[in-house]
Design a protein around this motif. Structure first.
Motif, PDB file in Angstrom:
ATOM      1  N   ALA A  91       0.800  -1.222   0.000  1.00 52.43           N
ATOM      2  CA  ALA A  91       0.000   0.000   0.000  1.00 52.43           C
ATOM      3  C   ALA A  91       0.835   1.276   0.000  1.00 52.43           C
ATOM      4  CB  ALA A  91      -0.938   0.002   1.209  1.00 52.43           C
ATOM      5  N   HIS A  92       2.046   1.223   0.543  1.00 46.34           N
ATOM      6  CA  HIS A  92       2.897   2.424   0.601  1.00 46.34           C
ATOM      7  C   HIS A  92       3.531   2.625  -0.778  1.00 46.34           C
ATOM      8  CE1 HIS A  92       5.921   5.298   1.712  1.00 46.34           C
ATOM      9  NE2 HIS A  92       5.668   5.194   3.015  1.00 46.34           N
ATOM     10  N   PRO A  93       3.261   3.746  -1.441  1.00 47.40           N
ATOM     11  CA  PRO A  93       3.729   3.906  -2.826  1.00 47.40           C
ATOM     12  C   PRO A  93       5.237   3.850  -2.988  1.00 47.40           C
ATOM     13  CG  PRO A  93       2.884   5.988  -1.940  1.00 47.40           C
ATOM     14  CD  PRO A  93       2.509   4.923  -0.981  1.00 47.40           C
ATOM     15  N   ALA A  94       5.964   4.491  -2.088  1.00 44.05           N
ATOM     16  CA  ALA A  94       7.424   4.499  -2.207  1.00 44.05           C
ATOM     17  C   ALA A  94       8.008   3.123  -1.916  1.00 44.05           C
ATOM     18  CB  ALA A  94       8.026   5.546  -1.265  1.00 44.05           C
ATOM     19  N   ILE A  95       7.491   2.452  -0.905  1.00 43.43           N
ATOM     20  CA  ILE A  95       8.021   1.134  -0.550  1.00 43.43           C
ATOM     21  C   ILE A  95       7.653   0.098  -1.608  1.00 43.43           C
ATOM     22  CG2 ILE A  95       8.035  -0.653   1.225  1.00 43.43           C
ATOM     23  CD1 ILE A  95       9.460   1.996   1.951  1.00 43.43           C
ATOM     24  N   ALA A  96       6.488   0.239  -2.225  1.00 43.77           N
ATOM     25  CA  ALA A  96       6.122  -0.637  -3.339  1.00 43.77           C
ATOM     26  C   ALA A  96       7.096  -0.441  -4.497  1.00 43.77           C
ATOM     27  CB  ALA A  96       4.697  -0.347  -3.795  1.00 43.77           C
ATOM     28  N   GLN A 119      -4.052   7.287  14.852  1.00 47.51           N
ATOM     29  CA  GLN A 119      -4.025   8.438  13.948  1.00 47.51           C
ATOM     30  C   GLN A 119      -4.904   8.214  12.719  1.00 47.51           C
ATOM     31  OE1 GLN A 119      -1.401   6.927  15.361  1.00 47.51           O
ATOM     32  NE2 GLN A 119       0.394   8.255  15.512  1.00 47.51           N
ATOM     33  N   GLN A 120      -5.155   6.954  12.391  1.00 47.24           N
ATOM     34  CA  GLN A 120      -5.969   6.636  11.220  1.00 47.24           C
ATOM     35  C   GLN A 120      -7.441   6.456  11.559  1.00 47.24           C
ATOM     36  OE1 GLN A 120      -3.195   3.215  10.585  1.00 47.24           O
ATOM     37  NE2 GLN A 120      -3.537   3.645   8.427  1.00 47.24           N
ATOM     38  N   SER A 121      -7.773   6.446  12.827  1.00 50.14           N
ATOM     39  CA  SER A 121      -9.112   6.045  13.258  1.00 50.14           C
ATOM     40  C   SER A 121     -10.120   7.179  13.155  1.00 50.14           C
ATOM     41  CB  SER A 121      -9.060   5.542  14.705  1.00 50.14           C
ATOM     42  OG  SER A 121      -8.718   6.591  15.582  1.00 50.14           O
ATOM     43  N   LYS A 153      -4.326   5.230   2.586  1.00 47.54           N
ATOM     44  CA  LYS A 153      -4.415   4.044   1.740  1.00 47.54           C
ATOM     45  C   LYS A 153      -3.966   2.769   2.474  1.00 47.54           C
ATOM     46  CE  LYS A 153      -5.228   6.979  -1.617  1.00 47.54           C
ATOM     47  NZ  LYS A 153      -6.575   7.195  -2.173  1.00 47.54           N
ATOM     48  N   MET A 154      -3.430   2.933   3.671  1.00 49.72           N
ATOM     49  CA  MET A 154      -2.854   1.804   4.382  1.00 49.72           C
ATOM     50  C   MET A 154      -3.845   1.213   5.387  1.00 49.72           C
ATOM     51  SD  MET A 154       1.002   3.337   4.905  1.00 49.72           S
ATOM     52  CE  MET A 154       1.826   1.743   4.971  1.00 49.72           C
TER      53      MET A 154
END
Length: 444
Positions: free
Chosen positions: A94-99, A308-310, A301-302
């Protein structure tokens, strides 16, 4: 078995055919290894070391040239291990840079690897010569970037970045980019360890000259690329896609009933923000210009694993979607109520009660997609830890196993690997619940 003390669990499962993690624990404390080939390109603080993935794959009785999948591909550790053992591989990250990094490790080099070394030598010579001109534009850098490096170091880093961005590395641009991003924390003059950067606390940089360290990392890349048989570089057989593994569209390129096994490590329910962990690299490269943009384009997207995402809305929707899982949904809801009560008593506590249903609802969707992708009898190994927010024990691996059973994946083993949380053992304000990292063996 999870009611037993961890040491007793380890004794009971000592004779299981699945291997314990390597005694060395290489790469285990903060994610991927800093020494293993390909892992060392960039030490992402997630997943597990490739030496352990190789041990797992060797025990799963999957025929050579079979297809291994990873719905949480991270920086490609499972992918590179699968390639070394002559498997095909399909990963979703899901992480664009890590993908991007994971895909780079698995693709065929654009030419003879010696060209990468020559390109790096040219970049270093030009960057050393032109660093003075780069110094004039340091004021345009993000505040986090400026605070992390001594001015003379930052000018060289910026000079290298600009050359690479302008295409001066030719077809080797991706490799040069990640050699540079891997250099950042090595030459930082403040504390930038995983998972959080703290530019208010100074430290002595591990390496003083970013150009020298960049070249060393290029040499690592060249060595690692040369170690791979050219026949293993097959773009159709080794793939990582940027996507959301809860979404069936991300699995569409793979197809149904074609994967022969899975080795993965999903995000832990431990309030670790994988997006924030890469803020320095993404700010420096210019892929993110603000915290709001980071949240919008990366974190959102993750899979939800942090407070923090909730949100109230997401938690309510997730609880509704979990109803199809019957008794396990009730168990999750009971835990949510416990967490809500604990938060209310603290008045300013973190919203773990909102994270819980969203996290498990997402995991359920991933498991459903994974089950659809697997051939009958295919093994699935997931490495995941439990947690205890506010002292409320959440048996994350156990709940995942129950969700898996609802989508056709049978639990065959639940093996404890190591204790977790020992770093905070002396913190008297923290809960004293014993935690572990566990290995789940499921089968389609």
């Amino acid at each position: 078995m999870t009611d037993m003390p961890l040491a007793q669990q380890q004794d009971v499962l000592a004779n299981s055919r699945l291997p314990m993690e390597p005694a060395s624990g290489r790469g285990r404390s903060h994610g991927t290894s800093s020494n293993e080939a390909f892992d060392r390109w960039f030490r992402y603080p997630a997943g597990f070391a490739s030496d352990y993935v190789s041990l797992l794959l060797a025990q799963l009785d999957i025929a050579r040239e079979s297809l291994v999948v990873d719905p949480f591909a991270g920086s490609g550790v499972t992918g590179t291990s699968a390639r070394n053992m002559n498997y095909s591989f399909f990963g979703i990250e899901a992480h664009p840079a890590i993908a991007e990094l994971a895909a780079l490790k698995l693709q065929a080099p654009p030419g003879d690897v010696s060209e990468l070394v020559h390109a790096a030598d040219h970049l270093v010579r030009v960057a050393e010569r032109d660093s003075g001109s780069a110094a004039r534009y340091l004021g345009n850098e993000a505040e986090l970037t400026r605070r992390c490096f001594a001015p003379e170091v930052l000018t060289r880093l910026v000079s290298l970045r600009n050359l690479i961005s302008d295409g001066k590395a030719g077809n080797w641009k991706g490799y040069a980019k990640w050699a540079l991003l891997g250099t950042l924390r090595d030459v930082a003059a403040v504390r930038v360890g995983w998972p959080y950067q703290n530019p208010t606390k100074t430290r002595k940089a591990r390496f003083s000259d970013p150009l020298v360290r960049f070249r060393q990392r290029i040499d690592w890349m060249a060595t690692d690329l040369r170690s791979v048989d050219s026949t293993q570089h097959d773009g159709s057989a080794l793939r990582v896609v940027h996507g959301d593994s809860t979404d069936s569209d991300s699995w569409a390129p793979l197809g149904h009933g074609v994967a022969h096994g899975c080795v993965s490590s999903p995000p832990y329910l431990n309030n670790f923000d994988y997006a924030d962990a890469t803020r320095l690299e993404m700010y420096f490269w210019g892929e993110i210009g603000s915290w709001a943009e980071m949240c919008r384009t990366v974190r959102s997207k993750m899979l939800t694993a942090t407070t923090q995402q909730s949100s109230v809305g997401a938690a309510t929707s997730a609880s509704k979607s979990l109803e199809e899982y019957g008794d396990v949904a009730k168990r999750i809801d009971e835990l949510r109520e416990e967490l809500k009560k604990e938060r209310a008593e603290r008045k300013r506590g973190k919203e773990y009660d909102r994270v819980l249903p969203d996290y498990f609802a997402a995991i359920g969707k991933v498991l459903k997609n994974l089950s659809t992708a697997l051939t009958p009898g295919a093994p699935v190994v997931w490495l995941v830890g439990d947690s205890a927010p506010y002292g409320v024990y959440v048996d994350t691996p156990g709940i995942i196993a129950e969700l898996a059973a609802c989508v056709g994946l049978k639990l065959e083993d639940d093996r404890p690997l190591r204790r977790r949380g020992q770093r905070w053992a002396k913190n008297t304000t923290r809960h004293q619940v014993e935690l572990s990292e566990r290995l789940l063996l499921l089968r389609r």
